[in-house]
Design a protein around this motif. Structure first.
Motif, PDB file in Angstrom:
ATOM      1  N   UNK A 194       0.709  -1.200   0.045  1.00 55.45           N
ATOM      2  CA  UNK A 194      -0.072  -0.024   0.116  1.00 55.45           C
ATOM      3  C   UNK A 194       0.748   1.428   0.038  1.00 55.45           C
ATOM      4  N   UNK A 195       2.013   1.249   0.684  1.00 51.03           N
ATOM      5  CA  UNK A 195       3.100   2.437   0.801  1.00 51.03           C
ATOM      6  C   UNK A 195       3.532   2.633  -0.542  1.00 51.03           C
ATOM      7  N   UNK A 254      -8.181   5.171  -6.481  1.00 50.84           N
ATOM      8  CA  UNK A 254      -9.278   3.754  -6.078  1.00 50.84           C
ATOM      9  C   UNK A 254      -9.251   3.885  -4.458  1.00 50.84           C
ATOM     10  N   UNK A 255      -8.744   4.546  -3.612  1.00 46.57           N
ATOM     11  CA  UNK A 255      -8.577   4.413  -2.271  1.00 46.57           C
ATOM     12  C   UNK A 255      -9.824   4.921  -1.797  1.00 46.57           C
ATOM     13  N   UNK A 256     -10.480   5.957  -2.346  1.00 51.44           N
ATOM     14  CA  UNK A 256     -11.638   6.627  -1.667  1.00 51.44           C
ATOM     15  C   UNK A 256     -12.728   5.840  -1.325  1.00 51.44           C
ATOM     16  N   UNK A 257     -12.815   4.755  -2.076  1.00 52.07           N
ATOM     17  CA  UNK A 257     -14.109   3.611  -1.962  1.00 52.07           C
ATOM     18  C   UNK A 257     -13.658   3.103  -0.544  1.00 52.07           C
ATOM     19  N   UNK A 258     -12.656   2.863  -0.176  1.00 52.51           N
ATOM     20  CA  UNK A 258     -12.486   2.323   1.052  1.00 52.51           C
ATOM     21  C   UNK A 258     -12.284   3.405   2.352  1.00 52.51           C
TER      22      UNK A 258
END
Length: 345
Positions: free
Chosen positions: A252-253, A264-268
């Motif tokens: 992830x880093x 793509x991270x906003x969903x989570x």
């Protein structure tokens, strides 16, 4: 966690979305320890402010948060509080559960980290994992019926206060196995602190990958003596899940911080901004769907069967039902985020 907890039918669940029946490991078995790892990771940011406060203020905050999360978990388990017009008896209520374990692990990890510091927390973790193995080996066996964790819970609480879904009264979130589970939180704290101190660079990623792979290797070796098992939260299971979490964190880093792939991270993030509230809401929704009936069946079962499984098939329909249920909750979390509503304990 929500997808795993809400299939259309428990008889039609894809194998990766089921827990290992006893010894062993599936993708689903990674979810709960990862939640604890994330709690510890968040603590690596929040614990610093307690260094400048009094001991009384620190203890007040930790005890209050522990009590509130534990109480919410207990009340969610007890809900609905009435049966046949009468209050459900407390002597049959389950004491422990997912939120209760999170509360207790947070409590013990907070005390260990605050008072024993880094070296002390590392020593505690080693003693906890080795000591737990010793207790489980000398006080019982590694079976469902004969393990020491069950014996302690039966002695302290009695069978009526334990989880009843394993064929016998047995609580996978019982008291004794909370000891090794606390180590998942502590290692999450270590990982977060290391990331902050080392910076988001290739060296940090390499060290995280090496550390995670080493823990997985040790876990597989320990598995020969103390089998990987979520339900009794064995020490080998702790090392395996922490090792995987550390390697996932490294990926992830690399993707988010170094490659700057963030869209793509906003969903989570939507779910991550109100995780406790959404998890509680999911439990309440499920229980309400089971309370109300349609054509003689529970609303939950009727919707799953008639709107999903009847035309998508048992397994795929059951899975799509869980995904749709999760997306409804995601929609609620999305509206809350847009309105800047964040519910914290």
């Amino acid at each position: 966690m929500i997808i795993v907890n809400t299939p259309g039918s428990w008889g039609s669940v894809y194998r990766p979305l089921s827990h290992a029946s006893w010894h062993g490991f599936t993708l689903t078995d990674l979810v709960f320890p990862t939640f604890l790892f994330v709690v510890g990771n968040a603590m690596s940011f929040s614990m610093r402010k307690f260094e400048q406060t009094s001991q009384a203020a620190f203890l007040k905050k930790v005890i209050k948060r522990t009590f509130v999360i534990f109480a919410i978990g207990f009340l969610l388990s007890w809900f609905p509080f009435f049966r046949d017009g009468q209050l459900k008896p407390l002597e049959d209520a389950r004491i422990f559960g997912v939120l209760q374990r999170i509360a207790l692990c947070y409590f013990f990890a907070s005390l260990v980290i605050h008072y024993f510091k880094i070296k002390g927390a590392l020593v505690f973790s080693m003693v906890a994992l080795l000591g737990y193995h010793l207790i489980m080996y000398t006080m019982g066996d590694y079976t469902l019926e004969g393990n020491a964790a069950l014996k302690l819970d039966l002695w302290l609480l009695g069978p009526n206060h334990l989880y009843q879904g394993e064929g016998i009264p047995f609580d996978p979130e019982g008291l004794l196995s909370t000891l090794p589970a606390t180590v998942n939180v502590i290692f999450g704290y270590f990982a977060g602190l290391f990331l902050q101190q080392s910076g988001k660079n290739f060296k940090t990623i390499a060290l995280l990958m090496i550390g995670g792979a080493t823990l997985v290797f040790l876990a597989l070796g320990w598995d020969l003596l103390f089998p990987i098992n979520k339900k009794i939260w064995t020490s080998s299971y702790v090392l395996l899940t922490v090792g995987i979490d550390v390697m996932v964190l490294a990926f992830l880093v690399y993707g988010i911080e170094i490659l700057q792939k963030k869209k793509w991270t906003y969903f989570f993030e939507v779910l991550g901004k109100n995780p406790l509230f959404i998890y509680i809401l999911s439990g309440l929704f499920v229980k309400l769907l089971f309370i109300f009936s349609i054509e003689g069946s529970s609303s939950y079962g009727w919707i799953a069967e008639n709107l999903f499984m009847s035309w998508l098939g048992d397994y795929f329909g059951s899975f799509v039902f869980a995904v749709c249920f999760t997306m409804i909750l995601w929609g609620i979390a999305y509206v809350m985020d847009k309105r800047k509503i964040y519910i914290k304990v």
